[in-house]
Design an enzyme around this catalytic site. Structure first.
Site, PDB file in Angstrom:
ATOM      1  N   LYS A  96       0.823  -1.218   0.000  1.00 12.42           N
ATOM      2  CA  LYS A  96       0.000   0.000   0.000  1.00 12.42           C
ATOM      3  C   LYS A  96       0.853   1.263   0.000  1.00 12.42           C
ATOM      4  O   LYS A  96       0.625   2.175   0.771  1.00 12.42           O
ATOM      5  CB  LYS A  96      -0.988  -0.036   1.162  1.00 12.42           C
ATOM      6  CG  LYS A  96      -1.910  -1.274   1.093  1.00 12.42           C
ATOM      7  CD  LYS A  96      -3.021  -1.278   2.108  1.00 12.42           C
ATOM      8  CE  LYS A  96      -3.971  -2.445   1.914  1.00 12.42           C
ATOM      9  NZ  LYS A  96      -3.412  -3.773   2.229  1.00 12.42           N
ATOM     10  N   ARG A  97       1.839   1.300  -0.896  1.00  8.76           N
ATOM     11  CA  ARG A  97       2.721   2.443  -0.997  1.00  8.76           C
ATOM     12  C   ARG A  97       2.137   3.537  -1.886  1.00  8.76           C
ATOM     13  O   ARG A  97       1.040   3.393  -2.419  1.00  8.76           O
ATOM     14  CB  ARG A  97       4.082   1.993  -1.553  1.00  8.76           C
ATOM     15  CG  ARG A  97       4.818   0.978  -0.685  1.00  8.76           C
ATOM     16  CD  ARG A  97       5.154   1.535   0.688  1.00  8.76           C
ATOM     17  NE  ARG A  97       6.189   0.747   1.354  1.00  8.76           N
ATOM     18  CZ  ARG A  97       5.983  -0.215   2.252  1.00  8.76           C
ATOM     19  NH1 ARG A  97       4.762  -0.549   2.606  1.00  8.76           N
ATOM     20  NH2 ARG A  97       7.005  -0.857   2.804  1.00  8.76           N
TER      21      ARG A  97
END
Lengths: 270, 270
Positions: A96-97
């Site tokens: 979830k960057r």
């Protein structure tokens, strides 16, 4: 890995199951704690027991970062093991960057090149120039958060923006980004009633669907509206599979749980 | 660290400067590449030369993850060095994390407990239950992305939701979350005209302001509307300071750049 190779694997295995490798040292069988690398030992046993039943593995990076260097090393070893022993399997870094352009390029290199993952999950909040650096990698896949499986999804994702929900805007807008063909999307299984509308916007894209099992999502509901002509679904289960038993039979117990889901998927596909 | 301790430090140093430690091995002086740990050697020299001029350091985790285990170790060493030598300095893990509840707890432990950072940046897209696990840590600070400094901020953040922009909704909504007193917000310096409205919603919160320098934001504009009675600003510069010189004088050159900003801040504060 190309999308066609993923689809071929799904058809061969009659499975679109993804297994989440969210390793918690407080939950794994006690006898593994004596191992030199308990996290990797756990993952290796799970992979050895389940690789014929699933088409993807998804380590959530939070669980590895929580153990510092030791955790990061276990993550490296896990993806290396998968790439060497089971190169046909699709690997997902659930990270979830997302950051400004030059920084997203760093993340993309870390996950795609250094670690060798096939895909990474990315948050959309920062928009086009935070995601396109990931999309620039050929035969790598960027899985954008659209509608997540948690309660907090209703805080912003389902709010109306110009008459459409924010997650619909994310789907629509991202279709126009450069190399959008490399996009997949996260859509939670706990929100199966939304799949019909989502498929109108992105009929062809693959959806990574968390939330089956421990979070309460239902496989039949997801498939009813989520499947497309090329299958187009990767359904993830983490805790429901990997923590099926705390005993020495944990890997076999995980395989039994995975097989039950695979059988359900095979029936749906036939 | 408490907010009051941060404010006291700002008043003492007449500075609200944060220095971004975004270490790129292709940009640091060549002579450092012979060091056993070039990333840490670079950070240590920068910290030694600038710690009297700034109140916070902000390593962006992407730059460390890009170097795998080596990078992660350098990040650990950097924050340990700061906590030991300069415990008064506020440390920010610019990680932009956020996940479902049990996973966010993992990230919070990794950054607050294991690594010992004072704060971490978090993305709001997944809503309340993805952020509250971070807020549960006493005297630790969660810096929520509101309006970021990049072009992609206009894709979703400034779109209208129920008559208010999404980033305003993020500010409003998050104020009601449990332990909201531990919230700070990211607001980009490139969007200074927005600060006035933002201060109407969150008059008291600290804002972390990236985008001064290389990204084109202006300090005077930011302060005009962003300062509050308790200062309430941490203005970050990364590339503009740490890459001021490629020579053996790089740390001194960084200090010169940092001092110019500190002097400008001292004048604004007086």
């Amino acid at each position: 890995m190309t999308t066609q190779e993923l689809i071929a694997q799904i058809k061969k295995k009659k499975s679109f199951l993804c297994i989440g490798l969210d390793v918690d040292l407080e939950k794994i069988p006690k006898h593994l704690l004596n191992d030199e690398d308990p996290i990797f030992a756990f993952n290796k046993a799970i992979i050895d027991a389940t690789h014929n039943l699933c088409v993807a593995y998804k380590p959530n990076t939070a669980f590895y970062e929580a153990y510092g260097l030791k955790g990061w090393r276990a993550l490296e070893k896990t993806v290396n093991y998968l790439n060497e022993k089971h190169p046909e399997i699709f690997t997902i870094a659930d990270a979830k960057r997302g950051d400004i352009g030059n920084t997203s390029t760093r993340y993309a290199k870390a996950f795609f090149e250094d670690l060798g993952f096939d895909s990474v999950t990315v948050a959309p909040y920062m928009g086009r120039d935070s995601v396109e650096p990931f999309l620039a990698f050929e035969n790598k896949h960027t899985i954008l958060l659209a509608l997540t499986s948690n309660e907090g999804a209703f805080d912003f994702q389902t709010k109306l923006v110009d008459g459409k929900s924010l997650y619909n805007q994310v789907l629509e807008t991202s279709k126009a980004w450069k190399n959008a063909k490399n996009l997949m999307y996260v859509v939670g299984a706990t929100k199966a009633e939304y799949f019909k509308d989502i498929r109108k916007i992105i009929p062809d894209a693959f959806l990574l669907v968390p939330g089956v099992g421990a979070q309460g999502g239902n496989l039949q509901d997801v498939c009813k509206y989520g499947l497309n002509a090329q299958i187009g679904l990767l359904v993830n289960s983490s805790r429901g599979i990997i923590y099926a038993s705390e005993g020495v039979d944990f890997a076999q117990a995980a395989a039994t749980k995975a097989e039950a889901l695979q059988q359900e998927m095979a029936a749906i596909l036939s």
